[in-house]
Design a protein around this motif. Sequence first.
Motif, PDB file in Angstrom:
ATOM      1  N   CYS A 130       0.829  -1.211   0.000  1.00 47.91           N
ATOM      2  CA  CYS A 130       0.000   0.000   0.000  1.00 47.91           C
ATOM      3  C   CYS A 130       0.862   1.259   0.000  1.00 47.91           C
ATOM      4  N   TYR A 131       1.971   1.199   0.700  1.00 44.98           N
ATOM      5  CA  TYR A 131       2.874   2.358   0.754  1.00 44.98           C
ATOM      6  C   TYR A 131       3.474   2.635  -0.621  1.00 44.98           C
ATOM      7  N   LEU A 132       3.875   1.595  -1.341  1.00 48.92           N
ATOM      8  CA  LEU A 132       4.431   1.774  -2.682  1.00 48.92           C
ATOM      9  C   LEU A 132       3.378   2.315  -3.647  1.00 48.92           C
ATOM     10  N   LEU A 133       2.148   1.814  -3.540  1.00 51.54           N
ATOM     11  CA  LEU A 133       1.067   2.342  -4.379  1.00 51.54           C
ATOM     12  C   LEU A 133       0.776   3.793  -4.044  1.00 51.54           C
ATOM     13  N   GLN A 134       0.805   4.125  -2.763  1.00 54.72           N
ATOM     14  CA  GLN A 134       0.599   5.506  -2.327  1.00 54.72           C
ATOM     15  C   GLN A 134       1.689   6.415  -2.872  1.00 54.72           C
ATOM     16  N   LEU A 135       2.922   5.953  -2.831  1.00 53.48           N
ATOM     17  CA  LEU A 135       4.034   6.746  -3.336  1.00 53.48           C
ATOM     18  C   LEU A 135       3.919   6.938  -4.841  1.00 53.48           C
ATOM     19  N   LEU A 136       3.575   5.883  -5.562  1.00 54.86           N
ATOM     20  CA  LEU A 136       3.467   5.968  -7.019  1.00 54.86           C
ATOM     21  C   LEU A 136       2.322   6.889  -7.440  1.00 54.86           C
ATOM     22  N   SER A 137       1.164   6.734  -6.829  1.00 56.38           N
ATOM     23  CA  SER A 137       0.025   7.578  -7.194  1.00 56.38           C
ATOM     24  C   SER A 137       0.272   9.036  -6.839  1.00 56.38           C
ATOM     25  N   GLY A 138       0.903   9.285  -5.697  1.00 61.42           N
ATOM     26  CA  GLY A 138       1.217  10.654  -5.321  1.00 61.42           C
ATOM     27  C   GLY A 138       2.198  11.304  -6.277  1.00 61.42           C
ATOM     28  N   PHE A 139       3.188  10.521  -6.729  1.00 62.04           N
ATOM     29  CA  PHE A 139       4.178  11.062  -7.668  1.00 62.04           C
ATOM     30  C   PHE A 139       3.549  11.374  -9.018  1.00 62.04           C
ATOM     31  N   VAL A 140       2.736  10.453  -9.534  1.00 65.53           N
ATOM     32  CA  VAL A 140       2.171  10.616 -10.872  1.00 65.53           C
ATOM     33  C   VAL A 140       1.084  11.688 -10.904  1.00 65.53           C
ATOM     34  N   VAL A 141       0.227  11.696  -9.887  1.00 72.70           N
ATOM     35  CA  VAL A 141      -0.946  12.577  -9.926  1.00 72.70           C
ATOM     36  C   VAL A 141      -0.697  13.913  -9.233  1.00 72.70           C
ATOM     37  N   LEU A 142      -0.050  13.896  -8.058  1.00 71.59           N
ATOM     38  CA  LEU A 142       0.052  15.110  -7.247  1.00 71.59           C
ATOM     39  C   LEU A 142       1.340  15.887  -7.457  1.00 71.59           C
ATOM     40  N   LEU A 143       2.419  15.218  -7.858  1.00 68.94           N
ATOM     41  CA  LEU A 143       3.691  15.919  -8.030  1.00 68.94           C
ATOM     42  C   LEU A 143       3.908  16.363  -9.471  1.00 68.94           C
ATOM     43  N   LEU A 144       3.713  15.471 -10.413  1.00 69.44           N
ATOM     44  CA  LEU A 144       3.896  15.815 -11.827  1.00 69.44           C
ATOM     45  C   LEU A 144       2.741  16.699 -12.308  1.00 69.44           C
ATOM     46  N   PRO A 145       2.996  17.606 -13.258  1.00 72.20           N
ATOM     47  CA  PRO A 145       2.013  18.653 -13.574  1.00 72.20           C
ATOM     48  C   PRO A 145       0.930  18.277 -14.570  1.00 72.20           C
ATOM     49  N   TRP A 146       0.953  17.070 -15.140  1.00 71.84           N
ATOM     50  CA  TRP A 146       0.032  16.834 -16.246  1.00 71.84           C
ATOM     51  C   TRP A 146      -1.289  16.178 -15.831  1.00 71.84           C
ATOM     52  N   ALA A 147      -1.490  15.886 -14.555  1.00 74.67           N
ATOM     53  CA  ALA A 147      -2.751  15.274 -14.127  1.00 74.67           C
ATOM     54  C   ALA A 147      -3.871  16.316 -14.138  1.00 74.67           C
ATOM     55  N   PRO A 148      -5.077  15.947 -14.546  1.00 75.52           N
ATOM     56  CA  PRO A 148      -6.209  16.887 -14.518  1.00 75.52           C
ATOM     57  C   PRO A 148      -6.503  17.363 -13.100  1.00 75.52           C
ATOM     58  N   LEU A 149      -6.966  18.592 -12.993  1.00 76.60           N
ATOM     59  CA  LEU A 149      -7.261  19.149 -11.669  1.00 76.60           C
ATOM     60  C   LEU A 149      -8.353  18.364 -10.958  1.00 76.60           C
ATOM     61  N   SER A 150      -9.322  17.862 -11.704  1.00 81.99           N
ATOM     62  CA  SER A 150     -10.400  17.086 -11.087  1.00 81.99           C
ATOM     63  C   SER A 150      -9.853  15.808 -10.452  1.00 81.99           C
ATOM     64  N   LEU A 151      -8.867  15.185 -11.109  1.00 82.63           N
ATOM     65  CA  LEU A 151      -8.260  13.972 -10.551  1.00 82.63           C
ATOM     66  C   LEU A 151      -7.459  14.295  -9.302  1.00 82.63           C
ATOM     67  N   ARG A 152      -6.746  15.419  -9.316  1.00 84.27           N
ATOM     68  CA  ARG A 152      -5.985  15.821  -8.122  1.00 84.27           C
ATOM     69  C   ARG A 152      -6.918  16.087  -6.946  1.00 84.27           C
ATOM     70  N   ALA A 153      -7.994  16.814  -7.214  1.00 82.31           N
ATOM     71  CA  ALA A 153      -8.944  17.123  -6.145  1.00 82.31           C
ATOM     72  C   ALA A 153      -9.582  15.856  -5.586  1.00 82.31           C
ATOM     73  N   PHE A 154      -9.808  14.865  -6.442  1.00 84.23           N
ATOM     74  CA  PHE A 154     -10.390  13.598  -5.994  1.00 84.23           C
ATOM     75  C   PHE A 154      -9.398  12.792  -5.162  1.00 84.23           C
ATOM     76  N   LEU A 155      -8.122  12.779  -5.588  1.00 84.57           N
ATOM     77  CA  LEU A 155      -7.134  11.925  -4.937  1.00 84.57           C
ATOM     78  C   LEU A 155      -6.606  12.510  -3.632  1.00 84.57           C
ATOM     79  N   MET A 156      -6.562  13.829  -3.492  1.00 83.65           N
ATOM     80  CA  MET A 156      -5.895  14.439  -2.343  1.00 83.65           C
ATOM     81  C   MET A 156      -6.438  13.958  -0.998  1.00 83.65           C
TER      82      MET A 156
END
Length: 287
Positions: A130-156
Amino acid sequence: MAMEGYWLFLALLVSALLVGFLSVIFTLVWVLHYREGLGWDGTALEFNWHPVLLVTGFVFIQGIAIIVYRLPWTWKCSKLLMKSIHAGLNAVAAILAIIALVAVFDNHNVNGIPNMYSLHSWVGLTAVICYLLQLLSGFVVLLLPWAPLSLRAFLMPIHVYSGLVIFGTVIATVLMGVTEKLIFGLRAPASYSTFPPEGVFVNSLGLLILVFGALIFWIVTRPQWKRPKEPNSTLLQPNGGTAEGTRGSMAANSGYNMDKSDSELNNEIAARKRNFALDEAGQRSTM
């Protein structure tokens, strides 16, 4: 911006750092003094890396990564910088956790000990995955700039909640692990139930880890110590633009369209007036 209850925050932060550091020191003393040291040869010395790396990375470093946003001295730093530090600390903790798993599996395989039979191993491996999945999703969606804002707001909110759940699970797993090791490792006449020095020492280590987790949870759940929102912050769009830029572009286009519509309406009214004047002049000339 001044933090409300700054001195209480500072006292709890120093206490958390002190208790966390003592937890790491106690773990090292345990394996070096009571468990014959460290090695990488498949013996019990290799197994000893397991508690050292987990307490250092999965407990102490992860705890620091959780509260790094709360440090008021970093509020002047950019959010992107703090996200990078947060992700970097969690990445270090993940690497140490993976090495700790390799150490225990290798030790078990060399000595013919079954793997994954205890509740400690089930919960621990689940926490790592779960920690590795959390790290991967946070890096792809919350750190990198290309994720849609709606996805960021949902994941945060999921990211924040699952991070605390994983940290709490790690604390519980470590406590189960040290207890399991003491039960299996301490034999008569110095069995665990006779309060041997090693047992008392490791019980104290468990209390330190528990207190560290409680301090981290308290610090991170106080709303008055939350990092304030940046007044001029911009949210990156997938195309590289910003939310403000997008709104500004939409407003400009809207204004342009309104001006265009008004101009066309005025031209139509003027044309109708000219046609009416010509018709009236024609009627007068006929008369």
